[in-house]
Structure formats: structure tokens, C-alpha cells
Write an enzyme that holds these catalytic residues in place. Structure first.
Site, PDB file in Angstrom:
ATOM      1  CG  ASP A 225      -0.300  -0.466   2.503  1.00 51.17           C
ATOM      2  OD1 ASP A 225       0.938  -0.514   2.552  1.00 51.17           O
ATOM      3  OD2 ASP A 225      -1.018  -0.783   3.450  1.00 51.17           O
TER       4      ASP A 225
ATOM      5  CG  ASN B 203      -8.941  -1.253  11.633  1.00 49.56           C
ATOM      6  OD1 ASN B 203      -7.988  -1.934  11.245  1.00 49.56           O
ATOM      7  ND2 ASN B 203      -9.385  -0.205  10.956  1.00 49.56           N
TER       8      ASN B 203
ATOM      9  CG  HIS C  89      -5.834  -2.142   8.655  1.00 46.34           C
ATOM     10  ND1 HIS C  89      -5.955  -0.810   9.002  1.00 46.34           N
ATOM     11  CD2 HIS C  89      -4.524  -2.434   8.803  1.00 46.34           C
ATOM     12  CE1 HIS C  89      -4.782  -0.329   9.341  1.00 46.34           C
ATOM     13  NE2 HIS C  89      -3.891  -1.297   9.235  1.00 46.34           N
TER      14      HIS C  89
ATOM     15  CD  GLU D 141      -8.678   1.047   7.408  1.00 46.28           C
ATOM     16  OE1 GLU D 141      -8.506   0.057   8.151  1.00 46.28           O
ATOM     17  OE2 GLU D 141      -8.210   2.160   7.670  1.00 46.28           O
TER      18      GLU D 141
HETATM   19  C1  F6R Z   1       1.321  -1.091   6.040  1.00 44.77           C
HETATM   20  C2  F6R Z   1       0.262  -2.080   6.248  1.00 44.77           C
HETATM   21  C3  F6R Z   1      -0.589  -2.039   7.481  1.00 44.77           C
HETATM   22  C4  F6R Z   1       0.219  -2.308   8.750  1.00 44.77           C
HETATM   23  C5  F6R Z   1      -0.690  -2.257   9.974  1.00 44.77           C
HETATM   24  C6  F6R Z   1       0.073  -2.456  11.264  1.00 44.77           C
HETATM   25  O1  F6R Z   1       1.984  -1.346   4.817  1.00 44.77           O
HETATM   26  O2  F6R Z   1       0.072  -2.896   5.413  1.00 44.77           O
HETATM   27  O3  F6R Z   1      -1.604  -3.008   7.350  1.00 44.77           O
HETATM   28  O4  F6R Z   1       0.840  -3.559   8.664  1.00 44.77           O
HETATM   29  O5  F6R Z   1      -1.351  -1.029  10.027  1.00 44.77           O
HETATM   30  O6  F6R Z   1       0.890  -1.353  11.484  1.00 44.77           O
HETATM   31  P1  F6R Z   1       1.904  -1.321  12.715  1.00 44.77           P
HETATM   32  O7  F6R Z   1       2.858  -2.425  12.505  1.00 44.77           O
HETATM   33  O8  F6R Z   1       2.555   0.042  12.621  1.00 44.77           O
HETATM   34  O9  F6R Z   1       1.063  -1.501  13.943  1.00 44.77           O
END
Ligand code: F6R
Length: 230
Positions: A63, A126, A128, A133
Site C-alpha cells: 500500500d 481494527n 486491517h 479496512e
Molecule cells: C502497512 C500495512 C498495514 C500495517 C498495519 C500495522 O503497509 O500494510 O496493514 O501492517 O497497520 O501497522 P503497525 O505495525 O505500525 O502496527
């Protein structure tokens, strides 16, 4: 599903890095799907320390925020350049990111390349994965999303203030992720333990996007004791 119980963040990082290193040894021109965020930082650090030859791999990030380019320190391109790409001998031309203009062309690019051999994931508070989302349906292909306020709030720690956090991002879809031959999900910390339990053992619902991973035939979770509630 295979569950690897790591002692702590460092152990989680080492174990996930070992799985990715094994993939690269097994197939030196592996196509790797990569994640950003705090959880996987240690994985990139350990991988860079291996001194491995990454010159044949190609990478496809999950992403990217809309409107942030690589000169912005909060863009995921900047994160990857700083934390991994510039620390290893990967060829810059072999690294790819989705963007709002390309949209579904990103899926075609991955498919024509032969598909992802391995997808690395972190887990949002959440549920994701990528920036898929919670919503009413699993969206299959690369698309632009409006970020949840909870996601913007969680990620605001990296930005000047909440207003500076982009409202939209472009992400691989659920099908794009599920088509990877192997999936590794890294999870660390007490604050993720409840959502991890729902992802691994709850009903498979688009309201908990990560729950779809239960259906993947080669899905490995690397979680530390805090995330597992041990
Ligand atoms: C970012 C991504 C997100 C993160 C998720 C966890 O490329 O794909 O799904 O893996 O938001 O983020 P952290 O590790 O910062 O808690």
C-alpha cells in the site's frame, strides 16, 4: 495455519526474517509482497544484517498513502528505501508500489510477473491487512480506500499532527493478497492480542479483514507472547 510463538519483538523479527531468507535461498528471484509499519521494522533490520544477495528479488509493496511521494518521510516508499532497499543490494527498478492512477494495473503487473511467492503482513488495530479496512465486503483487487479514523489516529504518531495524515491510500485487495503462495503475518504487543484472537479464531467476515487469512493454504503467523496473551 502455522503458529510460531515468539518470545518477544526481537524473536518475532528474527523468526519472520528467517522465513523470508529461506524463501530467497530456495528461489533467488522470489517476488516478495512487503508491508510497512512498526511491526515489520525489525524484520527488515534482521534481513539486511544477513548480508544476503537480494539482487534477483523483486518486491511489491502492499500500500501507499495517496499524495505522498518518496521525498516525503511518511510515504511508504521512503520507509522502504530507508529501512530496507538502501541497506541491501536490491535493484531499485525491481521495487514496486501501488498508486491511485495505476489502480488495478498493479494486479496485472503482479500477475504477469508470475504472482507473489510470499506476502509479508502486519495487522492493524481494527483487523486491517494492507489498508483493507473493515467494511461490508472483501474488495478483491487494488483500490483506493478512505482510511478509518482509527487507522489515521494510530498512524498519526509519525506525522506533524492528525490533519497531516492522508485521508486516502491505495492498497492491494484481498484477492491480490490471498493469491500469494505463502503468507506471513507478524503481530506484536498486548494491544493487538484481542484483534489477533478474532483474526485467527473468529468468524471470517469483511468486518475483520484479516480473518480471511484463515482460508489461505500456506499461512504462518509469527506472534510474540504479548500478542498471544501468553
Ligand atoms: C502497512 C500495512 C498495514 C500495517 C498495519 C500495522 O503497509 O500494510 O496493514 O501492517 O497497520 O501497522 P503497525 O505495525 O505500525 O502496527
Amino acid at each position: 495455519m502455522q503458529l510460531i510463538k515468539a518470545r518477544d519483538y526481537d524473536d518475532m523479527s528474527a523468526r519472520a526474517a528467517a522465513l523470508i531468507a529461506a524463501q530467497v535461498i530456495f528461489k533467488r528471484d522470489s517476488r516478495l509482497g512487503l508491508a510497512t509499519g512498526s511491526t515489520v521494522l525489525g524484520v527488515y533490520k534482521k534481513l539486511a544484517e544477513t548480508g544476503f544477495d537480494f539482487s534477483h528479488i523483486s518486491t511489491y509493496n502492499l500500500d501507499e498513502y495517496d499524495g505522498l511521494d518518496e521525498t516525503d518521510k511518511n510515504s511508504y516508499r521512503h520507509y522502504m528505501n530507508t529501512n530496507f532497499f538502501r541497506r541491501v543490494n536490491i535493484k531499485p527498478g525491481n521495487t514496486h508500489f501501488p498508486d491511485a492512477q495505476k489502480g488495478k494495473e498493479y494486479d496485472t503487473l503482479i500477475e504477469l510477473a508470475g504472482g507473489l511467492d510470499l506476502q509479508l503482513l502486519g495487522l492493524g488495530h481494527n483487523g486491517h491487512i494492507g489498508f483493507n479496512e473493515p467494511c461490508g465486503e472483501f474488495i478483491p483487487l487494488t483500490h483506493t480506500v478512505t482510511l478509518d479514523e482509527s487507522t489515521r489516529k494510530a498512524n498519526s504518531r509519525f506525522f506533524r499532527d492528525m490533519d497531516a495524515v492522508p485521508k486516502t491510500a491505495t492498497t492491494m485487495g484481498i484477492r491480490t493478497i490471498m493469491c500469494a503462495r505463502k503468507i506471513i503475518l507478524c503481530v506484536s504487543g498486548k494491544e493487538k492480542s484481542e484483534i489477533l484472537r478474532r483474526v485467527l479464531y473468529g468468524p471470517i467476515l469483511p468486518a475483520v479483514p484479516g480473518s480471511v487469512l484463515q482460508l489461505h493454504p500456506d499461512f504462518t503467523v509469527v506472534a510474540d507472547a504479548d500478542a498471544l496473551g501468553d
